[in-house]
Enzyme design. Structure first.
Site, mmCIF file in Angstrom:
data_model
loop_
_atom_site.group_PDB
_atom_site.id
_atom_site.type_symbol
_atom_site.label_atom_id
_atom_site.label_comp_id
_atom_site.label_asym_id
_atom_site.label_seq_id
_atom_site.Cartn_x
_atom_site.Cartn_y
_atom_site.Cartn_z
ATOM 1 N N LYS A 118 -15.806 3.576 -43.854
ATOM 2 C CA LYS A 118 -14.521 3.878 -43.210
ATOM 3 C C LYS A 118 -14.278 3.020 -41.988
ATOM 4 O O LYS A 118 -13.145 2.615 -41.730
ATOM 5 C CB LYS A 118 -14.459 5.358 -42.811
ATOM 6 C CG LYS A 118 -14.083 6.278 -43.946
ATOM 7 C CD LYS A 118 -13.557 7.580 -43.384
ATOM 8 C CE LYS A 118 -12.966 8.481 -44.435
ATOM 9 N NZ LYS A 118 -12.533 9.753 -43.877
ATOM 10 N N LYS A 201 -14.846 5.663 -57.229
ATOM 11 C CA LYS A 201 -14.664 7.123 -57.288
ATOM 12 C C LYS A 201 -13.186 7.480 -57.145
ATOM 13 O O LYS A 201 -12.439 6.754 -56.486
ATOM 14 C CB LYS A 201 -15.599 7.724 -56.221
ATOM 15 C CG LYS A 201 -15.037 8.630 -55.227
ATOM 16 C CD LYS A 201 -16.028 9.033 -54.173
ATOM 17 C CE LYS A 201 -15.295 8.847 -52.852
ATOM 18 N NZ LYS A 201 -15.840 9.527 -51.736
ATOM 19 N N LYS A 204 -8.442 10.125 -52.623
ATOM 20 C CA LYS A 204 -7.086 10.378 -52.131
ATOM 21 C C LYS A 204 -6.478 9.128 -51.509
ATOM 22 O O LYS A 204 -5.271 9.012 -51.392
ATOM 23 C CB LYS A 204 -7.088 11.521 -51.120
ATOM 24 C CG LYS A 204 -7.821 11.203 -49.825
ATOM 25 C CD LYS A 204 -7.883 12.415 -48.922
ATOM 26 C CE LYS A 204 -9.329 12.822 -48.733
ATOM 27 N NZ LYS A 204 -9.531 14.150 -48.263
HETATM 28 P P1 TYM Z 1 -13.506 15.635 -48.788
HETATM 29 O O1 TYM Z 1 -12.339 16.293 -48.168
HETATM 30 O O2 TYM Z 1 -13.522 14.145 -48.884
HETATM 31 O O3 TYM Z 1 -13.747 16.185 -50.253
HETATM 32 C C1 TYM Z 1 -13.815 17.567 -50.510
HETATM 33 C C2 TYM Z 1 -14.790 17.865 -51.622
HETATM 34 O O4 TYM Z 1 -14.425 17.180 -52.818
HETATM 35 C C3 TYM Z 1 -15.538 16.431 -53.297
HETATM 36 N N1 TYM Z 1 -15.030 15.196 -53.922
HETATM 37 C C4 TYM Z 1 -15.357 14.803 -55.159
HETATM 38 N N2 TYM Z 1 -16.138 15.378 -56.093
HETATM 39 C C5 TYM Z 1 -16.258 14.728 -57.276
HETATM 40 N N3 TYM Z 1 -15.620 13.556 -57.536
HETATM 41 C C6 TYM Z 1 -14.829 12.942 -56.634
HETATM 42 N N4 TYM Z 1 -14.195 11.815 -56.916
HETATM 43 C C7 TYM Z 1 -14.665 13.583 -55.366
HETATM 44 N N5 TYM Z 1 -13.971 13.278 -54.241
HETATM 45 C C8 TYM Z 1 -14.200 14.273 -53.373
HETATM 46 C C9 TYM Z 1 -16.364 16.124 -52.053
HETATM 47 O O5 TYM Z 1 -17.702 15.822 -52.397
HETATM 48 C C10 TYM Z 1 -16.228 17.414 -51.289
HETATM 49 O O6 TYM Z 1 -17.145 18.384 -51.752
HETATM 50 N N6 TYM Z 1 -16.968 15.752 -45.220
HETATM 51 C C11 TYM Z 1 -16.307 16.552 -46.233
HETATM 52 C C12 TYM Z 1 -15.630 17.807 -45.696
HETATM 53 C C13 TYM Z 1 -16.510 18.712 -44.902
HETATM 54 C C14 TYM Z 1 -17.527 19.546 -45.432
HETATM 55 C C15 TYM Z 1 -18.066 20.253 -44.287
HETATM 56 C C16 TYM Z 1 -18.038 19.762 -46.709
HETATM 57 C C17 TYM Z 1 -16.473 18.904 -43.559
HETATM 58 N N7 TYM Z 1 -17.389 19.848 -43.191
HETATM 59 C C18 TYM Z 1 -19.090 21.162 -44.449
HETATM 60 C C19 TYM Z 1 -19.071 20.682 -46.850
HETATM 61 C C20 TYM Z 1 -19.597 21.372 -45.733
HETATM 62 C C21 TYM Z 1 -15.247 15.690 -46.888
HETATM 63 O O7 TYM Z 1 -14.741 14.763 -46.311
HETATM 64 O O8 TYM Z 1 -14.856 16.142 -48.089
#
Ligand code: TYM
Length: 342
Positions: A118, A201, A204
């Protein structure tokens, strides 16, 4: 020191930064509802403080936060059974994150692949918040003493860091206070790939909307995106090993398996020998059957914004009954003098 046993508790979060997509649903949301229905105490969070580590337009952020809450509910989360919260409404997350900023090391943050991706070549110009992102994430989880965190594959490294922070805190202060949380990365779709490029992957931030199925897409759009998904000219094989060299084919088979709740082997057994001209319409029908009702429910709930705001307010109240005592104990361990009754 005897080891503390922590009561099972699930926590997970999603950023309200728009374009909630099929990867988020299969990798996370769908599995949240499964944990809730197993009866484990579960807290699910819209991580708005994480979202603002990169620029967010304020009106878009407000809308995306409410839309994400609608997505949680439309995917099967029941605000009575699970605790649904917006991160900024539970101040103990940010308060514990500060303590963790003083426990975690700069080198740990620098090694995070998400930081490297990022911030890119322009790290000097990235926000300090983006650098400290994993420390806030550890605080999200550990402020509940959560034991299990369902996520997609891309969050694995952050969860390892969460364990490192918990272990260092426990070691530095000679306590057994924070659990070593288990990542739960399970199922056929822990890494859903782009529909346009099987090596990337689903994300968004991909500029091509055709690369992902958004949770707000209508039936026609879902079917069209699947029809146009990149594939190869070969028919589906009769064993999963042969998918190893065919990332786009593997991705569509994985999506099918996850949507249908069946093992990948079963999908292969049912569709072996089919061309994509046959398999894609089956997948499109399945995806529309599973996803279109969620999109409809999200859109209905977005018409009831007051109700969403009440759900989040109530969620924060319930969450704080857990987080406030854990923060108090943490401050005490660290040696911060508490206020007295006047
Ligand atoms: P974020 O918002 O990017 O994504 C949310 C969840 O979706 C999953 N994900 C995917 N799973 C499978 N294939 C994909 N292409 C894909 N893209 C996204 C992510 O693995 C995630 O589970 N840092 C985290 C948010 C967060 C969090 C936390 C998660 C903040 N605090 C505490 C767990 C526990 C994030 O940016 O997810």
């Amino acid at each position: 020191m005897t080891e503390t046993t922590f009561t099972p508790r699930v926590f997970s979060g999603i950023q309200p930064s728009g374009n909630l997509h099929l990867g988020n649903y299969l990798g996370a949301l769908k599995r949240f509802a499964a944990a809730q229905n197993e009866g484990i105490e579960s807290i699910y969070c819209m991580v708005d403080l994480h979202a603002i580590t990169v620029w967010q337009d304020p009106a878009d952020l407000r809308r995306a936060t409410r839309e994400l809450c609608a997505g949680f509910i439309a995917s099967g989360l029941d605000p009575e059974k699970s605790i649904l919260i917006n991160q900024s409404q539970v101040p103990e997350h940010a308060q514990l994150a500060w303590i963790f900023n003083c426990v975690a090391r700069m080198g740990w943050m620098q090694r995070m692949t998400q930081w490297k991706d990022k911030a890119g070549k322009n790290a000097q110009n990235a926000s300090l918040g983006l650098f400290a992102y994993p420390s806030l994430m550890a605080a999200d989880i550990l402020i509940y003493h959560a034991t299990h965190v369902p996520v997609g594959e891309d969050q694995k490294q952050h969860l390892e860091l969460t364990r490192d922070i918990a272990a260092k805190f426990n070691h530095d202060y000679g306590v057994d206070f924070f659990p070593l949380t288990e990542p739960v990365i399970e199922g056929a779709a822990t890494r859903v790939m782009s529909l346009r490029d099987g090596s990337k992957k689903m994300s968004k931030s991909d500029p091509s909307d055709a690369s992902r199925i958004n949770m707000t897409d209508d039936a026609d759009t879902i079917a069209k995106k699947i029809r146009k998904a990149k594939t190869d000219p070969e028919p589906l094989p009769d064993n999963t090993d042969e998918l190893d060299e065919r990332p786009e084919a593997r991705n569509l088979v994985n999506i099918y398996a996850a949507l249908a709740d069946m093992p990948v082997e079963q999908v292969i057994a049912d569709h072996a020998g089919q061309n994509f001209a046959t398999f894609k319409p089956s997948l499109a029908d399945l995806a529309v059957a599973k996803l279109a009702p969620i999109a409809e429910e999200m859109s209905r709930l977005m018409g009831e914004q007051d109700e969403i705001d009440r759900i989040l307010t109530r969620g924060a109240e319930r969450a704080r009954a857990i987080t406030a005592p854990i923060l108090r104990q943490t401050y005490d361990i660290v040696g911060l003098v508490p206020p007295v009754e006047l």
